[in-house]
Design a protein around this motif. Structure first.
Motif, mmCIF file in Angstrom:
data_model
loop_
_atom_site.group_PDB
_atom_site.id
_atom_site.type_symbol
_atom_site.label_atom_id
_atom_site.label_comp_id
_atom_site.label_asym_id
_atom_site.label_seq_id
_atom_site.Cartn_x
_atom_site.Cartn_y
_atom_site.Cartn_z
ATOM 1 N N LEU A 148 0.846 -1.698 -0.300
ATOM 2 C CA LEU A 148 0.086 -0.079 0.022
ATOM 3 C C LEU A 148 0.441 1.568 -0.235
ATOM 4 N N MET A 149 2.028 1.316 0.544
ATOM 5 C CA MET A 149 3.238 2.562 0.953
ATOM 6 C C MET A 149 3.312 2.550 -0.945
ATOM 7 N N ASP A 150 4.172 1.672 -1.343
ATOM 8 C CA ASP A 150 4.269 1.282 -2.767
ATOM 9 C C ASP A 150 3.337 2.496 -3.742
ATOM 10 N N GLY A 151 2.299 1.632 -3.583
ATOM 11 C CA GLY A 151 1.152 2.541 -3.819
ATOM 12 C C GLY A 151 0.785 3.951 -3.822
ATOM 13 N N TYR A 152 1.002 4.507 -2.859
ATOM 14 C CA TYR A 152 0.924 5.421 -2.656
ATOM 15 C C TYR A 152 1.977 6.795 -3.254
ATOM 16 N N PHE A 153 3.361 6.108 -3.426
ATOM 17 C CA PHE A 153 4.290 6.293 -3.700
ATOM 18 C C PHE A 153 4.244 6.912 -4.907
ATOM 19 N N LEU A 154 4.172 5.423 -5.808
ATOM 20 C CA LEU A 154 3.285 4.938 -7.214
ATOM 21 C C LEU A 154 2.475 6.880 -7.737
ATOM 22 N N VAL A 155 0.821 7.262 -6.799
ATOM 23 C CA VAL A 155 0.807 8.120 -7.445
ATOM 24 C C VAL A 155 1.067 9.436 -6.935
ATOM 25 N N LYS A 156 2.178 9.946 -6.298
ATOM 26 C CA LYS A 156 3.034 11.137 -5.792
ATOM 27 C C LYS A 156 2.131 11.478 -4.643
ATOM 28 N N LYS A 157 1.723 10.519 -3.530
ATOM 29 C CA LYS A 157 0.709 10.947 -2.390
ATOM 30 C C LYS A 157 1.914 10.776 -1.218
ATOM 31 N N VAL A 158 2.980 11.190 -1.610
ATOM 32 C CA VAL A 158 4.245 10.620 -0.423
ATOM 33 C C VAL A 158 3.852 10.712 1.700
ATOM 34 N N ASN A 159 3.089 12.164 1.878
ATOM 35 C CA ASN A 159 2.838 12.048 2.850
ATOM 36 C C ASN A 159 1.542 10.943 3.431
ATOM 37 N N LYS A 160 1.141 10.025 2.697
ATOM 38 C CA LYS A 160 0.549 9.196 3.061
ATOM 39 C C LYS A 160 0.856 7.637 3.377
ATOM 40 N N ASN A 206 10.741 -4.390 7.602
ATOM 41 C CA ASN A 206 11.686 -5.146 7.452
ATOM 42 C C ASN A 206 12.430 -4.948 5.947
ATOM 43 N N THR A 207 13.560 -5.448 6.093
ATOM 44 C CA THR A 207 14.686 -4.537 4.696
ATOM 45 C C THR A 207 13.565 -3.750 3.859
ATOM 46 N N HIS A 208 12.886 -4.671 3.116
ATOM 47 C CA HIS A 208 11.510 -4.291 1.262
ATOM 48 C C HIS A 208 11.211 -3.209 2.409
ATOM 49 N N SER A 209 10.429 -2.645 2.842
ATOM 50 C CA SER A 209 9.875 -2.114 3.926
ATOM 51 C C SER A 209 11.011 -0.619 3.291
ATOM 52 N N PHE A 210 11.402 -0.516 3.837
ATOM 53 C CA PHE A 210 12.749 0.803 4.755
ATOM 54 C C PHE A 210 12.857 0.578 3.235
ATOM 55 N N THR A 211 13.508 -0.379 2.577
ATOM 56 C CA THR A 211 13.931 0.264 0.505
ATOM 57 C C THR A 211 12.796 0.982 0.133
ATOM 58 N N VAL A 212 11.530 0.825 -0.443
ATOM 59 C CA VAL A 212 10.667 1.227 -0.404
ATOM 60 C C VAL A 212 10.478 2.418 -0.581
ATOM 61 N N MET A 213 10.687 2.415 1.623
ATOM 62 C CA MET A 213 10.585 3.992 1.601
ATOM 63 C C MET A 213 11.815 5.122 1.717
ATOM 64 N N ILE A 214 13.133 4.385 1.076
ATOM 65 C CA ILE A 214 13.686 4.997 0.622
ATOM 66 C C ILE A 214 14.129 5.559 -0.479
ATOM 67 N N ASP A 215 13.194 5.063 -1.505
ATOM 68 C CA ASP A 215 13.562 4.931 -3.109
ATOM 69 C C ASP A 215 11.970 5.810 -3.672
ATOM 70 N N GLY A 216 11.231 5.581 -2.663
ATOM 71 C CA GLY A 216 9.805 6.283 -2.700
ATOM 72 C C GLY A 216 10.558 7.942 -1.945
ATOM 73 N N LEU A 217 11.323 8.182 -1.563
ATOM 74 C CA LEU A 217 11.368 9.255 -0.592
ATOM 75 C C LEU A 217 12.700 10.077 -1.956
ATOM 76 N N CYS A 218 13.606 9.099 -2.077
ATOM 77 C CA CYS A 218 14.883 9.665 -2.763
ATOM 78 C C CYS A 218 13.942 10.136 -4.861
ATOM 79 N N LYS A 219 13.071 9.621 -5.379
ATOM 80 C CA LYS A 219 12.152 10.012 -5.521
ATOM 81 C C LYS A 219 11.333 11.223 -6.221
#
Length: 413
Positions: free
Chosen positions: A175-187, A203-216
């Motif tokens: 769900l977090m990855d989905g929000y990054f996909l539609v540019k809803k960073v705060n959600k 887990n590591t994947h959760s942190f990675t998705v978050m780090i990638d989304g923030l960087c993008k």
């Protein structure tokens, strides 16, 4: 049987099966299940189906696990009709589908974007009194997120919680990855911050998705802080985590910080790959440090890392944009000689380089070469040419190319 599967010797396993049967022995459910699973894992789904047919002639009856394994394999290969044919066959033979069958079929539908049909299966489960589990709901949430329908994914989460199914780390991360996909960073950040409240450990994947989304989203400092938090939690970042952060840092122009991260990757046994280095090559080229980029490419080849098509596209583009067209052409032609199947993006980079130097005849020749090499010029190819021709007063040629675009259906007139 399991040693044959694990060593990948599936043909030997099939011969072994035939020999055993020929000698009057019978295999049990476990042996057949192992063989079917092994065939599916190496992409031999049709062969697995043949084994399933062979079982019918034996005293062992096919069970729901065998069917689920093959249905799952068909789904991953996007052979949805084959998966549903097998599902229908199960029912005809009196083998009751279970929650795994339905979850697997829903995943198949989600892979090909048939979300309405997936929801239909969820309703069918309810009618048959089969309770969806966390995998069922997570599959649907992932399907909606991939299509950018994040609010619908959120609705599925609400239904999931209402039915007493607890979201797990995969559900929340999806769900977090989905929000990054539609540019809803705060959600996305809100979902990540609510992990612990939901009783979910990131887990590591959760942190990675978050780090990638923030960087993008150009929030590199926040990504760096999260990366530091991983270290504090004794959570090991993987190559994807490092590559995401390195890409973000490169795009923010802080090249000096990147080398420390690459050293850290090496020290932690998470070696940098082509994707990691592509970010660095890109920023070097954009900062007119083309010689450094060439030196880096040589270095990574010496380390046994194989550059991918993006690596070479970045380098050729950098050479073209830094007035090194001859060097770019040399790299480009070397790739052709080595038999690389170059894509439209690479050809477009070269066409753009030639147009910048007003070498229009060469640019048209390259377009012909594209077609000869089974790479169709696309909208971008034509747009580069038309723009350059107009800018250089070659209006007649530009109009001719425009008409060609229309004829090929690349431009609506």
């Amino acid at each position: 049987m399991s040693f044959l599967r694990s060593s990948g010797k599936i043909n030997q396993a099939l011969h072994f099966h035939d020999d055993v049967i020929a000698n009057g022995f019978q295999l049990d459910h476990v042996s057949y299940g192992t063989l079917i699973d092994g065939l599916c894992k190496i992409g031999e789904t049709k062969a697995a189906l043949q084994v399933l047919k062979k079982i019918e002639g034996s005293s062992v009856k096919p069970n729901v696990i065998m069917y689920n394994t093959i249905i799952d394999s068909f789904g991953k290969d996007k052979l949805v009709n084959d998966a549903f044919d097998l599902y229908s066959e199960m029912i005809v033979k009196g083998i009751s589908p279970d929650v795994i069958t339905y979850s697997t079929l829903m995943n198949s539908l989600c892979i090909v974007g048939q979300l309405k049909e997936a929801i239909g299966l969820l309703n069918e489960m309810s009618l048959k009194n089969i309770s969806p589990n966390v995998r069922t709901f997570s599959t649907l949430i992932n399907g909606f997120c991939k299509e950018g329908e994040v609010e619908k994914a959120r609705s599925v989460l609400a239904v999931m919680i209402k039915q007493g199914v607890k979201p797990n780390v995969i559900t929340c991360t999806t769900l977090m990855d989905g929000y990054f996909l539609v540019k809803k960073v705060n959600k996305a950040k809100h979902i990540f911050n609510s992990f612990v409240r939901r009783g979910v450990e990131p887990n590591t994947h959760s942190f990675t998705v978050m780090i990638d989304g923030l960087c993008k989203s150009r929030m590199v400092d926040e990504a760096v802080n999260l990366f530091k938090e991983m270290h504090l939690k004794n959570m090991a970042p993987n190559t994807v985590t490092y590559s995401s952060l390195i890409d973000g840092i490169c795009k923010s122009g802080r090249i000096s910080d990147v080398w420390d991260l690459i050293d850290e990757m090496h020290d932690r046994g998470q070696p940098a790959n082509a994707i990691t280095y592509n970010s660095l090559l890109d920023v070097l080229c954009k900062n007119h440090k083309v010689d450094e980029a060439i030196a880096l490419l040589t270095k990574i080849k010496d380390q046994g890392i194989h550059p991918d098509k993006y690596t070479y596209t970045i380098l050729v583009d950098g050479l073209c944009k830094n007035g090194r067209l001859k060097d770019a052409e040399k790299v480009f032609h070397e790739l052709l000689i080595k038999g690389y199947h170059l894509d439209a993006k690479m050809y477009n980079v070269m066409v753009n380089g030639l147009c910048k130097e007003r070498l229009f005849d060469e640019a048209f020749s390259l377009m012909s070469l594209m077609e000869d090499n089974n790479c169709t010029p696309n909208f971008v190819t034509y747009e580069i040419l038309v723009r350059a021709l107009f800018e250089n007063g070659k209006n007649d040629k530009a109009v001719k190319v425009l008409h060609e675009m229309i004829a090929k259906g690349l431009l609506q007139h």
